[in-house]
Motif scaffolding. Structure first.
Motif, short mmCIF file in Angstrom:
data_model
loop_
_atom_site.label_atom_id
_atom_site.label_comp_id
_atom_site.label_asym_id
_atom_site.label_seq_id
_atom_site.Cartn_x
_atom_site.Cartn_y
_atom_site.Cartn_z
N MET A 127 6.04 29.00 -36.23
CA MET A 127 5.79 27.23 -35.92
C MET A 127 6.41 26.78 -34.32
O MET A 127 7.33 27.11 -34.37
CB MET A 127 6.03 26.35 -36.85
N SER A 171 13.21 20.67 -40.83
CA SER A 171 11.99 21.18 -40.27
C SER A 171 12.49 22.17 -40.44
O SER A 171 12.64 23.09 -39.98
CB SER A 171 10.93 20.98 -39.08
N ASN A 203 -4.87 13.31 -45.08
CA ASN A 203 -4.42 14.63 -44.85
C ASN A 203 -2.39 14.13 -45.28
O ASN A 203 -2.60 13.22 -43.85
CB ASN A 203 -4.28 15.39 -43.64
N GLU A 208 4.78 19.28 -36.74
CA GLU A 208 4.80 21.05 -36.97
C GLU A 208 3.40 21.19 -37.26
O GLU A 208 2.44 21.14 -37.35
CB GLU A 208 5.08 21.42 -38.53
N GLY A 209 3.61 22.41 -35.62
CA GLY A 209 2.06 23.41 -35.55
C GLY A 209 1.75 23.94 -36.57
O GLY A 209 2.55 24.18 -37.65
N ARG A 210 0.37 23.83 -37.00
CA ARG A 210 0.12 24.81 -37.65
C ARG A 210 0.11 26.10 -37.39
O ARG A 210 0.10 26.87 -36.53
CB ARG A 210 -1.36 24.24 -38.37
N ARG A 218 1.16 14.39 -44.22
CA ARG A 218 1.48 15.50 -42.55
C ARG A 218 2.99 15.02 -42.55
O ARG A 218 3.08 13.82 -42.61
CB ARG A 218 0.93 15.25 -41.21
N ARG A 271 9.23 24.82 -40.56
CA ARG A 271 9.33 25.32 -39.81
C ARG A 271 8.89 25.60 -38.64
O ARG A 271 8.77 26.37 -37.61
CB ARG A 271 7.01 25.55 -39.88
#
Length: 78
Positions: free
Chosen positions: A1, A44, A61, A76-78, A63, A46
């Motif tokens: 991530m 974080s 959603n 955080e990027g997916r 997030r 991830r």
């Protein structure tokens, strides 16, 4: 991530609390934060990094939005 750094519109109250209200994504799109569900110091897991973690409801959603100690904001990027 990966960390995706974003711009944030936030309100600062008299007690020094920060209330994020909207995120500007990398491509310029604006997303209103419908509700902040939780705020706590956290890492974080991830993407790496740590600071205050805002659990946000954005368009239905959930997030995580992080505010690092250096003043930068990221999701955080997916």
């Amino acid at each position: 991530m990966e960390k995706i750094f974003v711009e944030v519109f936030a309100r600062h109250d008299r007690q020094g609390q920060i209330h994020p209200e909207a995120i500007i994504w990398q491509d310029g799109r604006l997303f209103a934060i419908d509700k902040v569900l939780d705020v706590r110091p956290a890492a974080s897991l991830r993407a790496g990094g740590q600071g205050m973690r805002y659990t946000c409801d954005i368009r239905g959603n959930v997030r995580y939005l992080f505010h690092e100690n250096d003043g930068l904001w990221f999701v955080e990027g997916r």
